[in-house]
Design a protein around this motif. Structure first.
Motif, short mmCIF file in Angstrom:
data_model
loop_
_atom_site.label_atom_id
_atom_site.label_comp_id
_atom_site.label_asym_id
_atom_site.label_seq_id
_atom_site.Cartn_x
_atom_site.Cartn_y
_atom_site.Cartn_z
N GLU A 164 79.92 43.91 54.17
CA GLU A 164 80.77 43.63 55.34
C GLU A 164 79.94 43.68 56.63
O GLU A 164 80.00 42.79 57.46
CB GLU A 164 81.90 44.65 55.39
CG GLU A 164 83.05 44.26 56.28
CD GLU A 164 84.25 45.14 56.05
OE1 GLU A 164 84.14 46.35 56.37
OE2 GLU A 164 85.27 44.66 55.56
N ASP A 175 86.53 37.61 44.58
CA ASP A 175 87.69 36.78 44.88
C ASP A 175 87.49 35.43 44.18
O ASP A 175 86.66 34.63 44.60
CB ASP A 175 87.76 36.60 46.40
CG ASP A 175 88.85 35.64 46.83
OD1 ASP A 175 89.51 35.06 45.95
OD2 ASP A 175 89.03 35.48 48.05
N ASP A 209 89.09 32.83 44.19
CA ASP A 209 89.49 31.66 44.98
C ASP A 209 88.73 31.60 46.31
O ASP A 209 89.12 30.88 47.22
CB ASP A 209 91.01 31.72 45.24
CG ASP A 209 91.59 30.36 45.58
OD1 ASP A 209 90.96 29.35 45.22
OD2 ASP A 209 92.65 30.32 46.21
N TYR A 210 87.65 32.35 46.39
CA TYR A 210 86.88 32.37 47.64
C TYR A 210 86.24 30.99 47.91
O TYR A 210 85.75 30.34 47.00
CB TYR A 210 85.77 33.42 47.55
CG TYR A 210 84.76 33.30 48.67
CD1 TYR A 210 85.04 33.79 49.93
CD2 TYR A 210 83.53 32.67 48.45
CE1 TYR A 210 84.11 33.66 50.96
CE2 TYR A 210 82.60 32.53 49.47
CZ TYR A 210 82.91 33.03 50.73
OH TYR A 210 81.99 32.89 51.74
N GLN A 211 86.29 30.58 49.15
CA GLN A 211 85.56 29.38 49.56
C GLN A 211 84.92 29.65 50.92
O GLN A 211 85.59 30.09 51.84
CB GLN A 211 86.49 28.18 49.68
CG GLN A 211 86.99 27.69 48.33
CD GLN A 211 87.40 26.23 48.34
OE1 GLN A 211 87.50 25.60 49.37
NE2 GLN A 211 87.64 25.69 47.16
N GLU A 218 83.71 25.09 55.14
CA GLU A 218 83.47 23.73 54.65
C GLU A 218 82.34 23.07 55.43
O GLU A 218 82.07 23.43 56.58
CB GLU A 218 84.73 22.89 54.84
CG GLU A 218 85.90 23.36 54.00
CD GLU A 218 87.17 22.58 54.34
OE1 GLU A 218 87.24 22.02 55.45
OE2 GLU A 218 88.06 22.54 53.49
#
Lengths: 547, 444
Positions: free
Chosen positions: A468, A535, A537-539, A542
């Motif tokens: 973090e 996670d 579903d982490y992205q 973009e």
């Protein structure tokens, strides 16, 4: 891009004027492939063979004594075709397996210990190491073919890093039976045009706000050594700026252009603006984009320093990658006549980094200046060529496993979700078509046959994350860039050994079963490796362009 | 030969494939994260510590107090409500990482009541990509709510800054037609949104003269002396503030220091909470009596009753629950506590309304279809529909008295309503439903 030490280059360029050196251009390829020469290691019994592909490019294979039938073919990333101060053009095979720059790791030994066969080659063709990706597709296929003819291989894995993404994706689509699994590490996926446009945008913005003599991507396009030197000369101007900012943190007000010369906007705000427009990560080796101190009073100042720390490598890539691409597509591959720079800033960018950007008035002033600045008009032929470069359909049915850093400053992390999303769209479309057929089936034999051809989702992405917070400050509150960098998630092709080996093992299991592991298995595996995303579903952010 | 029946039987029995998509959708719907037969988990992000925390750091404890009260009465459809809170210290980087923790470690069903425009804008796109409900956000930035196609799962928890500014602006323009009106605003989405509302109301500000801005976050370090001096030098009589409470406190203290005495201060509600104002000035050594005197006469607005309004039935009911259930370090009754209670009341209403078969999609659909019918302590109705996710569509105007109570202007509370677009400001005829004796929502 393991072999380009941009940090060293930036230091060299910043410290001294460029020194003209004698250049060695790669020798033209011989007409026929040579038989490999093999030796057996007395200690480990590993058999190492060195050979040449039909165009004369070197390749190497290594087969351990406990070889189990799974063979990995390594595709390296971009290499400059010409030398520059501190860098000599490589000859031959440099790397057999994934490595990590930050962690000084080479997984060759670990992979051999696991009984994997290894192959690698030097993707050198027509005197180039750069964006000769279509040649690399054929050379990789030749390597796989001749190795299969020589060694008993049960499962074939093609994998590689960085520019390799632009080779492996078209490769598996062109030669679907050549491999059982594909691994892309910190890779472009696969069109370089997306990221190149962002890099060129950033250079253009530098020319508007900092140094009008910077040519950026318009400096590219001359073939051979003269073109290489033209790019080096332009890059030196950027390095001069970066070097200055590393000393004063970009605190001096903008001196250019005239419209902003009296605005009092600090140069660092324009740098941050350029970084955000390009989609550069706001975390870097030393800067987490969050931590504050007496002298770094707000998070967006930390993020600005991250952009500064990251900028050199992205821009270095833009210069050298762009020049390499220009050797293939010609000059004029960049055009910003229709670019709406304001639209490239997201709501989140404007909110989160408002202070670093010096507030709304400064943002509006800088964007208005950009909007009014003369634009770069590209060459239609080159633009068409670069847009078509390395195009893929994302329709392979083979397992594809991707691994990327959360804050890769060179091949931006948005490449990986772009691949995932495009592959997902193809899969959904195939599935819908399959469902229609299945619904229309009128006999059990038709239905049974269709069941065997049901599309499967066969792509998985992993991300190495930063902690973090990790920025260290001196007692006075100054950022301490001599302190340890983030243990994960930053830099290019920089992963921990555990992260790399999970990627390798996932490729092996995927090749064996024909499917990527289930989400449950992946989650369990990833949870066991420090700093991989938990996670599913982490992205990451973009890419700004997503052609 | 009719193959249809055997084919279907064969397919269903042997392959499951044709039905896979349907069954997986149902299974997913029935097992949304954060909801079980006994519990619903909600997640909130706010600055519990740091410079931006005073006042706002009471909202979570207040909301939890109301949920605990609901749980003590049997919960919602047999499920207790658990509120997990993460401290983002008002730093967007931490908002991103704590959101990930709420989703992946705490397995929340929905985001609830998160505080902060600059922080929430950093995660709103990702929350919506994941289709996680993002309800009753404590930000009045209209950009979060007026385009549900952009952010389909996000619903407001405050009236928008634009609505409030339009109402306040209309009043100031009419009441102080002969005065020079200026504005001090933070140059971000919050400030811009408010300026748009005041402009829509017909107020005109001149940059660098009657309009002064500052970069949000610099009010403490750089201060607001140049901005206040600018307004003073340009003879601004009425100073509007569209900024957070800490900036309001700095502005008042700065004006006092430079002997600038505008005829009136008018402050957007989230920047005018009395206890926050007094807490911040108190930390700088200003006695409570002095800060109360500084605030007295300030015009502000509210969608809800003034927390000091002892005659209001919602205030009475919520205050008692706060006394009995709030376990926070600072449970002093104020606007922040009232807001926390009120959005918890609304969340309870919505969860009750969806019914036993609770899913994320159903919660979003319920709020779009029925949200505007939900009641709360507010004197203005909710605006939720398929075309907008704005919360309270009206405000009443008041003036702080010497006891820091926001009292209706001219002694009579008139609620005005409008939208975040170009709609006119009109008097609302909304009649707030009474609160039930047990202070629990009654949802059909």
């Amino acid at each position: 891009m393991k072999n380009i030490n941009l940090k060293r280059l930036i230091a060299t360029l910043g410290a001294s004027a460029m020194i003209s050196t004698g250049l060695v251009v790669a020798v033209a390829a011989p007409a026929q492939a040579a038989e490999p020469v093999c030796v057996t290691d007395a200690k480990t019994s590993t058999i190492t063979c060195d050979g040449k592909l039909s165009n004369g490019a070197a390749y190497k294979t290594m087969v351990p004594s406990n070889y189990g039938g799974t063979f990995y073919f390594w595709q390296h990333g971009i290499r400059p075709s010409y030398p520059y101060p501190g860098y000599t053009v490589p000859k031959g095979v440099e790397q057999m397996a994934p490595t990590s720059v930050n962690h000084k790791i080479d997984t060759t030994k670990s992979m051999l210990t696991l009984g994997y066969g290894l192959a690698s080659y030097d993707c050198s063709s027509t005197g180039l190491h750069g964006w000769n990706t279509s040649d690399c597709v054929e050379m990789l296929n030749e390597l796989v073919t001749i190795t299969k003819a020589r060694i008993s291989i049960q499962k074939t894995i093609v994998y590689g890093a960085s520019m390799a993404g632009a080779i492996l994706t078209p490769f598996i689509e062109k030669y679907p039976n050549a491999a059982d699994a594909v691994g892309i590490l910190a890779g472009v996926t696969p069109s370089i045009n997306n990221e190149l446009k962002s890099g060129c945008d950033m250079l253009y913005i530098f020319s508007v706000f900092f140094d009008p003599t910077i040519k950026g991507c318009t400096a590219m396009g001359t073939k051979g050594v003269p073109g290489h030197y033209a790019v080096l000369g332009d890059f030196a101007k950027v390095v001069t700026l970066l070097t200055q900012w590393s000393k004063d943190s970009g605190s001096l007000p903008l001196a250019y252009p005239a419209a902003l010369a009296t605005s009092g906007i600090p140069q660092r705000s324009a740098l941050l603006l350029a970084g955000l427009i390009a989609g550069l990560p706001t975390k870097s080796a030393n800067f987490d984009g969050i931590s504050t101190s007496a002298l770094v009073p707000e998070q967006s100042i930390n993020a600005t320093l991250a952009v500064l720390q990251n900028a050199g490598e992205l821009l270095g890539t833009a210069y050298f990658g762009g020049q390499a691409v220009s050797e293939v597509v010609g000059a004029g591959f960049y055009d910003n006549t229709k670019t709406d720079f304001a639209a490239l800033l997201s709501d989140a960018d404007l909110g989160r980094f408002n202070l670093g950007l010096s507030g709304d008035d400064a943002i509006n002033g800088m964007l208005a200046t950009l909007a009014a600045s003369p634009r770069v008009t590209g060459d239609a032929t080159a633009l068409a060529k670069v847009a078509a470069l390395d195009k893929s359909k994302f329709d392979t049915s083979k397992p594809v496993v991707l691994l990327s850093n959360e804050a890769d400053r060179l091949v931006l992390p948005g490449n990986t979700p772009l691949y995932l999303n495009k592959a997902r769209a193809v899969y959904e479309s195939k599935l819908a078509a399959w469902r229609s057929k299945f619904k229309a089936a009128t006999t059990t034999s038709q239905a049974s046959a269709l069941l065997k051809s049901k599309p499967i989702w066969n792509t998985v992405a992993m991300y190495a994350m930063t902690p973090e917070t990790y920025t260290k400050f001196t007692a006075a509150g100054l950022p301490d860039t001599t302190a340890a960098i983030s243990p994960s998630g930053v830099g290019h092709e920089s992963f921990t050994k555990d992260q790399l080996m999970l990627w390798v093992r996932t490729l092996a299991s995927s090749a064996k079963t024909g499917r990527v592991p289930s989400s449950g298995v992946m989650a369990a595996n990833m949870a066991g490796v420090v700093n991989l995303n938990t996670d599913p579903d982490y992205q990451p952010n973009e890419l700004k362009y997503q052609d | 030969m009719n193959l249809r029946k055997p084919l279907i039987l064969t397919v269903v029995a042997s392959a499951l494939v044709g039905s896979l998509a349907i069954s997986s959708i149902s299974a997913s719907a029935a097992s949304d994260p954060g909801v079980s037969s006994s519990e619903i988990v909600l997640g909130m992000q706010l600055p519990q510590t740091g410079a931006a925390s005073p006042g706002y750091n009471k909202v979570d404890d207040a909301a939890r107090a109301y949920f605990d009260y609901v749980n003590s009465k049997g919960g919602v459809n047999g499920r207790s409500i658990k509120l997990v809170v993460k401290d983002d210290t008002y730093k967007a980087g931490l908002t991103i990482s704590t959101a990930s923790k709420l989703i992946n470690e705490d397995k929340i069903f929905a985001f609830f009541g998160s505080i902060g425009t600059q922080t929430h804008v950093s995660i709103i796109k990702d929350i919506n990509r994941r289709k996680i409900p993002d309800i009753f956000v404590n930000s009045g930035y209209s950009g979060f709510y007026t385009d549900p196609k952009k952010y389909p799962t996000t619903f407001g928890g405050l009236g928008t800054y634009t609505v409030e500014a339009k109402i306040l602006g209309k009043y100031l323009k009419e009441k102080y037609a002969d005065k020079k009106i200026g504005i001090l605003y933070q140059s971000d989405d919050f400030g811009r949104n408010a300026v748009a509302g005041f402009t829509a109301a017909g107020l005109k500000f001149e940059a660098k003269k009657t309009s002064a801005s500052f970069i949000a976050g610099t009010q403490g370090s750089i201060g607001l002396a140049s901005q206040l001096s600018q307004l003073k030098a340009n003879g601004v009589d009425i100073v509007i503030i569209a900024a957070v409470s800490s900036a309001t406190a700095v502005a008042y203290a700065t004006a006092s220091a430079i002997a600038y005495k505008p005829t009136k201060w008018a402050v957007i509600s989230v920047g005018a909470d009395a206890t926050t104002f007094q807490t911040i000035l108190g930390s700088k050594g200003v006695p409570a009596a002095t800060s109360a005197a500084m605030l007295a006469g300030t015009i502000s607005a509210s969608h809800a009753p003034a927390p000091g309004d002892a005659t209001d039935e919602y205030v009475t009911a919520f205050k008692k629950i706060n006394d009995d259930f709030n376990k926070g370090a600072d449970k002093r009754w104020d606007n922040n506590v009232m807001q926390g209670m009120n959005i918890a009341y609304l969340a309870t209403s919505a969860l009750m309304g969806v019914g036993k078969d609770l899913t994320r999609a159903k919660l979003v659909a319920y709020l779009e279809d029925n949200g505007s019918k939900l009641s709360s302590a507010a004197f203005a109705p909710l605006g939720y529909s398929k075309s907008t996710h704005e919360a309270f569509t009206g405000f009443w105007l008041g003036e702080y008295d010497a006891t820091t109570l926001l009292a209706p202007i001219d002694g009579k509370r008139v609620v005005y309503t409008t939208d975040s677009g170009s709609g006119a400001v009109t008097v609302s005829n909304y009649m707030r439903p009474a609160i039930a004796a047990d202070a629990l929502p009654k949802v059909a």
